[in-house]
Design a protein around this motif. Structure first.
Motif, PDB file in Angstrom:
ATOM      1  N   LEU A   1      -6.962   0.257   0.315  1.00 31.37           N
ATOM      2  CA  LEU A   1      -5.803   1.090   0.594  1.00 31.37           C
ATOM      3  C   LEU A   1      -5.820   1.543   2.047  1.00 31.37           C
ATOM      4  O   LEU A   1      -6.799   1.363   2.767  1.00 31.37           O
ATOM      5  CB  LEU A   1      -5.796   2.298  -0.344  1.00 31.37           C
ATOM      6  CG  LEU A   1      -5.732   1.957  -1.844  1.00 31.37           C
ATOM      7  CD1 LEU A   1      -5.799   3.228  -2.666  1.00 31.37           C
ATOM      8  CD2 LEU A   1      -4.465   1.174  -2.167  1.00 31.37           C
ATOM      9  N   GLU A   2      -4.731   2.140   2.463  1.00 31.66           N
ATOM     10  CA  GLU A   2      -4.596   2.582   3.851  1.00 31.66           C
ATOM     11  C   GLU A   2      -5.691   3.572   4.215  1.00 31.66           C
ATOM     12  O   GLU A   2      -6.040   4.459   3.439  1.00 31.66           O
ATOM     13  CB  GLU A   2      -3.223   3.222   4.049  1.00 31.66           C
ATOM     14  CG  GLU A   2      -2.876   3.479   5.497  1.00 31.66           C
ATOM     15  CD  GLU A   2      -1.437   3.923   5.675  1.00 31.66           C
ATOM     16  OE1 GLU A   2      -1.002   4.083   6.821  1.00 31.66           O
ATOM     17  OE2 GLU A   2      -0.744   4.097   4.647  1.00 31.66           O
TER      18      GLU A   2
ATOM     19  N   CYS B   1      -4.613  -0.801  -5.744  1.00 36.09           N
ATOM     20  CA  CYS B   1      -5.091  -1.985  -5.030  1.00 36.09           C
ATOM     21  C   CYS B   1      -4.488  -3.262  -5.603  1.00 36.09           C
ATOM     22  O   CYS B   1      -4.202  -4.211  -4.865  1.00 36.09           O
ATOM     23  CB  CYS B   1      -6.622  -2.050  -5.080  1.00 36.09           C
ATOM     24  SG  CYS B   1      -7.440  -0.934  -3.915  1.00 36.09           S
TER      25      CYS B   1
ATOM     26  N   LEU C   1      -1.056  -3.469  -4.247  1.00 35.12           N
ATOM     27  CA  LEU C   1      -1.138  -3.788  -2.817  1.00 35.12           C
ATOM     28  C   LEU C   1      -1.405  -5.273  -2.632  1.00 35.12           C
ATOM     29  O   LEU C   1      -0.779  -5.929  -1.786  1.00 35.12           O
ATOM     30  CB  LEU C   1      -2.249  -2.957  -2.172  1.00 35.12           C
ATOM     31  CG  LEU C   1      -2.614  -3.315  -0.718  1.00 35.12           C
ATOM     32  CD1 LEU C   1      -1.408  -3.161   0.194  1.00 35.12           C
ATOM     33  CD2 LEU C   1      -3.761  -2.445  -0.234  1.00 35.12           C
TER      34      LEU C   1
ATOM     35  N   SER D   1       2.083  -3.434   8.911  1.00 36.80           N
ATOM     36  CA  SER D   1       1.512  -2.133   8.553  1.00 36.80           C
ATOM     37  C   SER D   1       1.622  -1.963   7.046  1.00 36.80           C
ATOM     38  O   SER D   1       2.289  -2.742   6.357  1.00 36.80           O
ATOM     39  CB  SER D   1       2.249  -0.994   9.267  1.00 36.80           C
ATOM     40  OG  SER D   1       3.601  -0.929   8.824  1.00 36.80           O
ATOM     41  N   PHE D   2       0.972  -0.907   6.540  1.00 35.40           N
ATOM     42  CA  PHE D   2       1.086  -0.615   5.106  1.00 35.40           C
ATOM     43  C   PHE D   2       2.512  -0.203   4.757  1.00 35.40           C
ATOM     44  O   PHE D   2       3.012  -0.536   3.682  1.00 35.40           O
ATOM     45  CB  PHE D   2       0.104   0.496   4.723  1.00 35.40           C
ATOM     46  CG  PHE D   2      -1.329   0.022   4.673  1.00 35.40           C
ATOM     47  CD1 PHE D   2      -1.854  -0.521   3.512  1.00 35.40           C
ATOM     48  CD2 PHE D   2      -2.143   0.108   5.793  1.00 35.40           C
ATOM     49  CE1 PHE D   2      -3.160  -0.967   3.459  1.00 35.40           C
ATOM     50  CE2 PHE D   2      -3.449  -0.332   5.750  1.00 35.40           C
ATOM     51  CZ  PHE D   2      -3.968  -0.871   4.582  1.00 35.40           C
TER      52      PHE D   2
ATOM     53  N   ARG E   1       5.596  -1.828   2.052  1.00 36.76           N
ATOM     54  CA  ARG E   1       6.442  -1.104   1.092  1.00 36.76           C
ATOM     55  C   ARG E   1       7.927  -1.203   1.431  1.00 36.76           C
ATOM     56  O   ARG E   1       8.748  -0.611   0.755  1.00 36.76           O
ATOM     57  CB  ARG E   1       6.034   0.367   1.039  1.00 36.76           C
ATOM     58  CG  ARG E   1       4.586   0.599   0.628  1.00 36.76           C
ATOM     59  CD  ARG E   1       4.339   2.056   0.284  1.00 36.76           C
ATOM     60  NE  ARG E   1       4.677   2.949   1.377  1.00 36.76           N
ATOM     61  CZ  ARG E   1       3.840   3.314   2.335  1.00 36.76           C
ATOM     62  NH1 ARG E   1       2.587   2.855   2.336  1.00 36.76           N
ATOM     63  NH2 ARG E   1       4.226   4.139   3.300  1.00 36.76           N
TER      64      ARG E   1
ATOM     65  N   TYR F   1       3.534   1.605  -3.782  1.00 29.19           N
ATOM     66  CA  TYR F   1       3.501   0.151  -3.923  1.00 29.19           C
ATOM     67  C   TYR F   1       4.180  -0.283  -5.217  1.00 29.19           C
ATOM     68  O   TYR F   1       4.784  -1.356  -5.276  1.00 29.19           O
ATOM     69  CB  TYR F   1       2.051  -0.345  -3.896  1.00 29.19           C
ATOM     70  CG  TYR F   1       1.326  -0.005  -2.623  1.00 29.19           C
ATOM     71  CD1 TYR F   1       1.774  -0.486  -1.401  1.00 29.19           C
ATOM     72  CD2 TYR F   1       0.196   0.797  -2.629  1.00 29.19           C
ATOM     73  CE1 TYR F   1       1.121  -0.169  -0.218  1.00 29.19           C
ATOM     74  CE2 TYR F   1      -0.467   1.119  -1.461  1.00 29.19           C
ATOM     75  CZ  TYR F   1      -0.002   0.640  -0.255  1.00 29.19           C
ATOM     76  OH  TYR F   1      -0.653   0.946   0.905  1.00 29.19           O
TER      77      TYR F   1
END
Length: 401
Positions: A179-180, A207, A210, A222-223, A227, A237
């Motif tokens: 995760l971030e 996860c 993700l 980027s994260f 999304r 997510y």
């Protein structure tokens, strides 16, 4: 590829009186040249078509070829002297033929061998096992490791010449899905090889989702970019996966619980729901609960009506809370089980976990049977017992009386 000590490239370089087993250095160099030539034909000349990947391992025998038969042998027993053993070995210890040679083999299914023959042999474990008497309080791991370590002369020369034991292409390094702000490795464009992504169990929900997005979103930076769907950046997510249509529809879970409502008791429906939550990735668990909460709580409503002698009583939040308690208790009984809050479902109030302030749930449940219904079933079915069933039935009655 198997190295042949009688290759002309080897025998032509032997000195007078020498045999191939006297020149392990020569054998190693010739084999290395042949491996390089073969890989050149595969990589550059495309003799098998365009190559996508390759992997090979060099393995050295620990005994000479002329010693093999004195150590390893295999033969079938005489079918006349021991037909049973002969039949067992030929049936269970010999594979094949299968494939095109014998498409009717019992190992064949849909045109493929279910035992996955022919197999590709890559490598094996330790080459030696040591058995002996020792002091059980003395555990010398270094000695045990050294005893089990054995390198033959062939392998020793190969290593001294610094020839590779193993090679593969592309150079792939697996990356854990994180995760971030939970990154454990740092790399840049210059030093980063090709990388693959670890699998993630669906129980690790965030996860898992993700990873699902990583496999379907091209070129994320980027994260938040993961999304993003069109021009909208979703908060979770799960929302992004649902918007992309990556999660299974809730309808088949709804149908499963609807079918269970017809055939199973209410507590069983709750158990099925718990198993779904624990083992599967349900897109809208709250919607599923709202659709089937009355079926899961029906036992508690029936018990309440019987105790109050009032069939007009209806479902209440307290009744639904009892159903949630049962589902959560089932979830927590699984290895690695999680509370309902982790599935975005209402957390039950555990202050009302017991039917009675003095009785545990298990004992209180034994008092919640509908005795009138059970008596009616007994009266209806007692006459249909067989002689053996009646004998057991009467013995049990006498025992508990």
């Amino acid at each position: 590829m198997t190295c042949n000590p009688n290759w002309q490239e080897i025998t032509s370089e032997l000195l007078p009186g020498q045999t191939p087993k006297d020149r392990h250095d020569l054998i190693a160099r010739v084999l290395r040249l042949k491996v390089e030539t073969f890989m050149y034909l595969v990589d550059t000349q495309n003799i098998y078509g365009i190559k996508r990947c390759h992997v090979y391992t060099i393995e050295c025998r620990k005994i000479r070829p002329d010693q093999i038969d004195s150590i390893i042998s295999a033969e079938l027993p005489d079918p006349n002297e021991d037909p049973a053993l002969f039949g067992t070995i030929t049936k269970h210890m010999i594979h094949g033929p299968c494939g095109q040679l014998n498409p009717r083999s019992p190992f064949m299914k849909d045109g493929q061998c279910t035992k996955h023959y022919p197999r590709t042999y890559l490598n094996k474990g330790k080459d030696k096992a040591v058995v002996g008497l020792a002091n059980r309080h003395r555990n010398d791991e270094i000695t045990r490791y050294q005893i089990a370590k054995y390198i033959s002369t062939n392998e020793g020369v190969w290593r001294m010449l610094q020839f590779p034991i193993h090679d593969h292409f592309p150079a792939v390094e697996q990356l854990q899905v994180h995760l971030e702000k939970y990154q454990r490795t740092l790399f840049n464009v210059e030093n980063a090889p090709d990388r693959s992504i670890y699998t993630v169990h669906p129980k690790n929900t965030e996860c898992y989702l993700l990873r699902l997005l990583l496999l379907h979103v091209r070129g994320p930076t980027s994260f938040a970019d993961l999304r993003r769907v069109d021009d909208t950046v979703f908060n979770t997510y799960a929302e992004a996966c649902r918007e992309r249509g990556l999660l299974a529809d809730v309808r088949h879970w709804h149908l499963a619980l609807t079918e269970a409502t017809v055939t199973d008791r209410p507590y069983k429906i709750g158990e099925i729901c718990a198993i779904m939550l624990h083992m599967c990735e349900i897109s809208y668990p709250l919607r599923l609960w709202e659709q089937h909460k009355e079926a899961m709580a029906q036992d508690f409503l029936r018990t309440l009506r019987r105790r109050a002698n009032d069939d007009t009583l209806s479902y209440t939040d307290a009744i639904f809370n009892r159903a949630l308690l049962c589902i959560e208790n089932k979830l927590l009984s699984f290895p690695g089980g999680k509370p309902l809050s982790d599935y975005h479902l209402p957390s039950p109030d555990r202050s009302s976990e017991q039917d009675d302030d003095t009785l545990p749930r298990e004992i209180a449940a034994e008092y919640s049977y509908n005795t009138a219904e059970l008596q009616e079933r007994l009266t209806t079915n007692e006459g249909s017992l067989t002689q053996d069933q009646r004998h057991i039935y009467e013995e049990l009655l006498a025992y508990v009386a």
